[in-house]
Design a protein around this motif. Structure first.
Motif, PDB file in Angstrom:
ATOM      1  N   GLN A  44       0.821  -1.204   0.000  1.00  0.00           N
ATOM      2  CA  GLN A  44       0.000   0.000   0.000  1.00  0.00           C
ATOM      3  C   GLN A  44       0.859   1.260   0.000  1.00  0.00           C
ATOM      4  O   GLN A  44       0.559   2.230  -0.710  1.00  0.00           O
ATOM      5  N   TYR A  61      -5.342   5.008   3.168  1.00  0.00           N
ATOM      6  CA  TYR A  61      -5.463   3.607   3.542  1.00  0.00           C
ATOM      7  C   TYR A  61      -6.103   3.369   4.908  1.00  0.00           C
ATOM      8  O   TYR A  61      -6.296   2.232   5.302  1.00  0.00           O
ATOM      9  N   LYS A 107     -16.547   2.324  -0.675  1.00  0.00           N
ATOM     10  CA  LYS A 107     -15.969   1.824  -1.918  1.00  0.00           C
ATOM     11  C   LYS A 107     -15.193   0.545  -1.617  1.00  0.00           C
ATOM     12  O   LYS A 107     -14.129   0.579  -1.022  1.00  0.00           O
ATOM     13  N   VAL A 108     -15.753  -0.580  -2.042  1.00  0.00           N
ATOM     14  CA  VAL A 108     -15.155  -1.875  -1.726  1.00  0.00           C
ATOM     15  C   VAL A 108     -13.732  -1.970  -2.267  1.00  0.00           C
ATOM     16  O   VAL A 108     -12.858  -2.590  -1.647  1.00  0.00           O
ATOM     17  N   GLU A 109     -13.478  -1.334  -3.419  1.00  0.00           N
ATOM     18  CA  GLU A 109     -12.147  -1.405  -4.019  1.00  0.00           C
ATOM     19  C   GLU A 109     -11.077  -0.738  -3.150  1.00  0.00           C
ATOM     20  O   GLU A 109      -9.879  -0.957  -3.334  1.00  0.00           O
ATOM     21  N   ASN A 110     -11.510   0.099  -2.196  1.00  0.00           N
ATOM     22  CA  ASN A 110     -10.564   0.764  -1.302  1.00  0.00           C
ATOM     23  C   ASN A 110     -10.350   0.004   0.006  1.00  0.00           C
ATOM     24  O   ASN A 110      -9.617   0.471   0.874  1.00  0.00           O
ATOM     25  N   ASP A 132      -8.432  -2.537   1.554  1.00  0.00           N
ATOM     26  CA  ASP A 132      -7.168  -3.090   1.069  1.00  0.00           C
ATOM     27  C   ASP A 132      -6.665  -4.292   1.851  1.00  0.00           C
ATOM     28  O   ASP A 132      -5.490  -4.635   1.762  1.00  0.00           O
ATOM     29  N   LEU A 156     -12.372  -6.550   4.277  1.00  0.00           N
ATOM     30  CA  LEU A 156     -13.399  -7.145   3.408  1.00  0.00           C
ATOM     31  C   LEU A 156     -14.290  -8.097   4.197  1.00  0.00           C
ATOM     32  O   LEU A 156     -15.504  -8.164   3.968  1.00  0.00           O
TER      33      LEU A 156
END
Length: 296
Positions: free
Chosen positions: A8, A78, A108-111, A113, A118
């Motif tokens: 990251q 992050y 935002k699921v894509e963020n 990390d 998740l």
């Protein structure tokens, strides 16, 4: 002070170096001169296999980048997932499910990390499917995804316990009592571990404990629930807190009553009655209602 190297951090460093270099119209060769090769700069800016972290201070100095700027950008970007999920968690524990759904929608699921973040996301989504939408299939799928993301990660008893609690509550709504009991026993095990290690705040632990023990009472796991209530009461006494203490006495008394130990039940009921004057935000009635199937 720079953050310890990580994928990251490399992503953030790559973005910052490329942006600053272009802003001051410096070529990759000019940036690399006397420090490294142009290929190294290209590797860094592409965030691929860069490993020469010892040259980073020299590159930052040439670009006139304060190391604190890199750290601040990294933390802001992050820590996004942690911050957003904490907001969602608080809304769920306050029974603000509509606001929780709104909060879930903006994440935002894509963020997110890490597998832990998740896992938390899908766990909380499962509770919203269950409690707000009454969509049992979607809830179970979300809890399964949460469990999948926990595989291969450092154990996180709170999220693992919440996921098992969600599974148990979903099975309860489906009238699969045996499966609900099996999942809840696993949630109770995680609760015991949390009370020993104390990785969460007192408020979070007790709220989780109340949710688990209430469902334990509903599912007639009286022995397991009585032990958990006693552990929670001891934890509160150790921390000089009365939060939810009266309700824990009531729940434990109900367990002793079901176990045909009326003397113990009577003693705990008396202790609970002595605390009725204290402000109590446990929402015990709402928790009970939450676990009732639609046709109840």
């Amino acid at each position: 002070m720079l953050i310890f190297p990580s994928p990251q951090l490399l992503t953030e460093l790559s973005r910052l170096v490329r942006t600053k270099r272009q802003q001051i119209h410096l070529s990759q060769a000019d940036l690399a001169r006397g420090i490294c090769t142009q290929t190294t700069i290209s590797t860094l800016e592409n965030a691929t296999s860069f490993s020469k972290w010892e040259i980073v201070p020299l590159l930052l100095a040439r670009l006139k980048i304060n190391p604190q700027e890199l750290e601040n950008n990294y933390c802001r970007r992050y820590r996004y997932g942690e911050t957003q999920l904490q907001i969602l968690e608080e809304l769920l524990f306050q029974f603000k499910f509509k606001q929780g759904a709104q909060q879930l929608a903006v994440i935002k699921v894509e963020n997110l990390d890490s597998r832990v973040l998740l896992s938390r996301y899908h766990c909380y989504a499962g509770f919203l499917h269950l409690l707000l939408e009454k969509n049992l299939e979607a809830a179970m799928i979300a809890f399964e995804r949460s469990s999948d993301y926990q595989i291969g990660t450092t154990p996180h008893p709170f999220i693992h316990g919440l996921t098992r609690l969600g599974e148990a509550a979903t099975y309860r709504h489906l009238n699969f009592t045996r499966r609900a009991q099996q999942s809840l026993i696993k949630a109770l095990e995680q609760l015991k571990q949390l009370l020993q290690t104390e990785p969460e705040s007192l408020l979070t632990l007790i709220r989780f404990g109340m949710a688990v023990t209430t469902l334990g009472s509903v599912l007639e796991l009286h022995t397991e629930t009585q032990i958990a209530c006693q552990l929670l009461r001891n934890y509160l006494h150790q921390h000089y807190s009365y939060y939810c203490l009266a309700d824990l006495y009531y729940l434990e008394a109900a367990c002793f009553q079901a176990l045909k130990q009326p003397a113990n039940a009577s003693h705990l009921m008396q202790r609970a009655d002595q605390l009725v004057h204290l402000k109590n935000n446990s929402k015990l009635k709402q928790i009970y209602q939450m676990y009732q199937p639609k046709n109840s």
